[in-house]
Design a protein around this motif. Structure first.
Motif, mmCIF file in Angstrom:
data_model
loop_
_atom_site.group_PDB
_atom_site.id
_atom_site.type_symbol
_atom_site.label_atom_id
_atom_site.label_comp_id
_atom_site.label_asym_id
_atom_site.label_seq_id
_atom_site.Cartn_x
_atom_site.Cartn_y
_atom_site.Cartn_z
ATOM 1 N N VAL A 136 48.035 35.676 39.748
ATOM 2 C CA VAL A 136 47.767 35.816 38.319
ATOM 3 C C VAL A 136 49.092 36.104 37.630
ATOM 4 C CG1 VAL A 136 46.536 37.099 36.533
ATOM 5 C CG2 VAL A 136 45.426 36.651 38.739
ATOM 6 N N ILE A 137 49.517 35.157 36.803
ATOM 7 C CA ILE A 137 50.788 35.284 36.079
ATOM 8 C C ILE A 137 50.446 35.623 34.632
ATOM 9 C CG2 ILE A 137 52.996 34.209 35.573
ATOM 10 C CD1 ILE A 137 52.391 34.400 38.559
ATOM 11 N N GLN A 196 42.625 44.542 33.651
ATOM 12 C CA GLN A 196 41.531 45.342 34.198
ATOM 13 C C GLN A 196 40.461 44.439 34.810
ATOM 14 O OE1 GLN A 196 41.448 48.812 34.342
ATOM 15 N NE2 GLN A 196 39.781 48.309 35.761
ATOM 16 N N LEU A 197 40.189 43.320 34.164
ATOM 17 C CA LEU A 197 39.222 42.369 34.711
ATOM 18 C C LEU A 197 39.696 41.831 36.060
ATOM 19 C CD1 LEU A 197 38.319 40.316 31.499
ATOM 20 C CD2 LEU A 197 36.809 41.859 32.753
ATOM 21 N N VAL A 198 40.976 41.515 36.158
ATOM 22 C CA VAL A 198 41.526 41.030 37.430
ATOM 23 C C VAL A 198 41.397 42.102 38.496
ATOM 24 C CG1 VAL A 198 43.605 40.213 38.600
ATOM 25 C CG2 VAL A 198 43.110 39.458 36.258
ATOM 26 N N ASN A 199 41.719 43.331 38.134
ATOM 27 C CA ASN A 199 41.619 44.433 39.085
ATOM 28 C C ASN A 199 40.177 44.668 39.533
ATOM 29 O OD1 ASN A 199 42.877 46.830 40.452
ATOM 30 N ND2 ASN A 199 41.487 47.930 39.086
ATOM 31 N N ASP A 200 39.256 44.618 38.586
ATOM 32 C CA ASP A 200 37.841 44.852 38.901
ATOM 33 C C ASP A 200 37.270 43.738 39.779
ATOM 34 O OD1 ASP A 200 37.967 47.129 37.386
ATOM 35 O OD2 ASP A 200 36.955 46.276 35.638
ATOM 36 N N ALA A 201 37.789 42.512 39.631
ATOM 37 C CA ALA A 201 37.284 41.399 40.437
ATOM 38 C C ALA A 201 37.582 41.599 41.920
ATOM 39 C CB ALA A 201 37.892 40.087 39.952
ATOM 40 N N ALA A 202 38.689 42.285 42.227
ATOM 41 C CA ALA A 202 39.041 42.653 43.602
ATOM 42 C C ALA A 202 39.017 41.445 44.543
ATOM 43 C CB ALA A 202 38.108 43.746 44.112
ATOM 44 N N ILE A 203 39.621 40.356 44.120
ATOM 45 C CA ILE A 203 39.674 39.148 44.945
ATOM 46 C C ILE A 203 40.728 39.334 46.036
ATOM 47 C CG2 ILE A 203 40.124 36.664 44.948
ATOM 48 C CD1 ILE A 203 39.274 36.666 41.976
ATOM 49 N N THR A 204 40.330 39.167 47.260
ATOM 50 C CA THR A 204 41.259 39.314 48.373
ATOM 51 C C THR A 204 42.412 38.327 48.235
ATOM 52 O OG1 THR A 204 39.459 39.982 49.831
ATOM 53 C CG2 THR A 204 41.501 39.262 50.882
ATOM 54 N N THR A 225 44.914 38.700 45.999
ATOM 55 C CA THR A 225 45.405 38.639 44.621
ATOM 56 C C THR A 225 46.766 39.312 44.489
ATOM 57 O OG1 THR A 225 43.171 38.633 43.678
ATOM 58 C CG2 THR A 225 44.954 39.315 42.232
ATOM 59 N N VAL A 226 47.669 38.622 43.811
ATOM 60 C CA VAL A 226 48.963 39.191 43.449
ATOM 61 C C VAL A 226 49.136 38.989 41.951
ATOM 62 C CG1 VAL A 226 51.454 39.171 43.841
ATOM 63 C CG2 VAL A 226 49.903 38.581 45.714
#
Length: 244
Positions: free
Chosen positions: A35-36, A46-54, A56-57
């Motif tokens: 995610v850039i 926060q949405l990216v963090n909450d998604a917790a996709i293995t 993810t950078v």
């Protein structure tokens, strides 16, 4: 790893959830998710963090726009193939990546397929008016962007930086340059579509300016006279569709 899935964001909290959901639902898991972010001030991160996709950078820092962020992604990606799935775009099904991976076993330079348009409510608008052909090379794009960027999966070592001279159609130029270096390309014919394109992205919002840039790009690669004649045919075809 096999794939680097790349999502560019900036204050994308309204459109990002379907993208995150589609990535997280993939049955095939041999990927990193980059995610850039352009230093968002809303709830995007926060949405990216909450998604917790293995896998993810996240990088979040100011940038010079969409294509600058995509260039950063190219520099940081580690996968064999790059998939650009920006905020609002999505895989067509949880099995889409597994299907693409089957074609990757033969190590083609580009893997590509069809794309369907969806609106802001995720309702299907329809297919793109340009259809991905079963045979694709760099000359195919003389008739327009036959393959949507979201369904154009390229081997990483073939991927140049996006040309920042183009603000709205650098992806068109980028695909042509990738195809000029590719020797074998694989059409995903086992699925009617492999990705959804949000009908509200940068190119859509700046449609006329994007078309002007595409004309310049086509003149550069295919010649001014042939491109001008072809555009007269495009205009006639558009008028006929509108009349019908």
């Amino acid at each position: 790893m096999l794939f680097s899935i790349i999502t560019v964001t900036y204050n994308a909290e309204q459109v990002l959830p379907p993208t995150l959901k589609s990535v997280n639902e993939q049955s095939f898991r041999d990927f990193e998710y980059l995610v850039i972010d352009g230093a968002s001030t809303d709830a995007t991160l926060q949405l990216v963090n909450d998604a917790a996709i293995t896998g993810t950078v996240v990088w979040s820092e100011p940038d010079k726009g969409l294509y600058d962020a995509m260039n950063k992604a190219i520099d940081r990606a580690r996968g064999q193939y790059l998939i650009f799935l920006n905020a609002g775009d999505a895989f067509a099904s949880p099995e889409a990546l597994a299907l693409i991976a089957r074609y990757a076993k033969d190590s083609p330079d580009v893997i590509y397929g069809q794309t369907q348009l969806v609106d802001s409510n995720r309702q299907v608008v329809g297919m793109r008016h340009l259809t991905a052909p079963q045979h694709l090379d760099w000359k195919s794009f003389k008739d327009g962007m036959l393959v949507c960027h979201q369904a154009f999966i390229a081997r990483r070592e073939l991927c140049p930086h996006y040309d920042m001279r183009y603000r709205f159609s650098a992806d068109f130029d980028w695909c042509i340059r990738v195809l000029r270096k590719s020797e074998n390309n694989a059409y995903v014919g086992d699925a009617p579509i492999i990705s959804f394109l949000s009908d509200g992205g940068l190119t859509t919002k700046n449609h006329k300016r994007s078309l002007r840039e595409r004309y310049r790009i086509m003149c550069h690669y295919y010649g001014t006279v042939p491109t001008t004649i072809r555009h007269l045919r495009f205009a006639l075809r558009h008028l006929m569709r509108k009349f019908k």
